[in-house]
Motif scaffolding. Structure first.
Motif, PDB file in Angstrom:
ATOM      1  N   LYS A  14       1.097  -1.343  -0.102  1.00  0.00           N
ATOM      2  CA  LYS A  14      -0.199   0.016  -0.260  1.00  0.00           C
ATOM      3  C   LYS A  14       0.646   1.017  -0.117  1.00  0.00           C
ATOM      4  O   LYS A  14       1.887   1.155   0.684  1.00  0.00           O
ATOM      5  CB  LYS A  14      -0.894   0.008   0.823  1.00  0.00           C
ATOM      6  N   SER A  35      -4.234   1.758  -2.462  1.00  0.00           N
ATOM      7  CA  SER A  35      -4.066  -0.064  -2.300  1.00  0.00           C
ATOM      8  C   SER A  35      -3.511  -0.625  -3.917  1.00  0.00           C
ATOM      9  O   SER A  35      -3.541   0.054  -4.525  1.00  0.00           O
ATOM     10  CB  SER A  35      -5.330  -0.704  -1.920  1.00  0.00           C
ATOM     11  N   ASP A  38      -5.255   1.201  -6.439  1.00  0.00           N
ATOM     12  CA  ASP A  38      -5.887   2.553  -6.587  1.00  0.00           C
ATOM     13  C   ASP A  38      -4.579   3.601  -8.122  1.00  0.00           C
ATOM     14  O   ASP A  38      -3.367   3.410  -8.159  1.00  0.00           O
ATOM     15  CB  ASP A  38      -5.218   3.193  -5.598  1.00  0.00           C
ATOM     16  N   GLY A  53      -8.146  -3.763  -4.842  1.00  0.00           N
ATOM     17  CA  GLY A  53      -7.347  -4.054  -3.223  1.00  0.00           C
ATOM     18  C   GLY A  53      -6.635  -5.474  -3.223  1.00  0.00           C
ATOM     19  O   GLY A  53      -5.502  -5.760  -2.659  1.00  0.00           O
ATOM     20  N   THR A  55      -4.042  -8.757  -4.424  1.00  0.00           N
ATOM     21  CA  THR A  55      -2.868  -8.696  -5.121  1.00  0.00           C
ATOM     22  C   THR A  55      -2.362  -9.567  -6.142  1.00  0.00           C
ATOM     23  O   THR A  55      -3.122 -10.557  -6.616  1.00  0.00           O
ATOM     24  CB  THR A  55      -1.687  -8.959  -3.727  1.00  0.00           C
TER      25      THR A  55
END
Length: 65
Positions: A14, A35, A38, A53, A55
């Motif tokens: 983040k 995150s 974004d 958000g 991964t």
């Protein structure tokens, strides 16, 4: 990844962004936490897109089969 006045959070971590031109309320944290996925416009000083958000390699946060 930065392109012009915009950046996007890539990878699994983040990013915190502090905007010293914005007035924060006493109960607010003086930064935004972005995150993966974004995007933020540094000229307009606003979040332009919210990612999932998730991964990479985690299938968008869904449960595995």
């Amino acid at each position: 990844m930065v392109t012009g006045d915009r950046f996007e959070v890539i990878g699994k971590w983040k990013v915190a962004v502090h905007d010293n031109a914005r007035l924060y309320q006493p109960w607010e944290k003086p930064y935004y936490v972005l995150s993966p996925g974004d995007a933020y416009d540094m000229r307009a000083r606003k979040i332009t897109r919210f990612g999932t958000g998730a991964t990479p390699g985690r299938r968008g946060g869904q449960n595995r089969d």
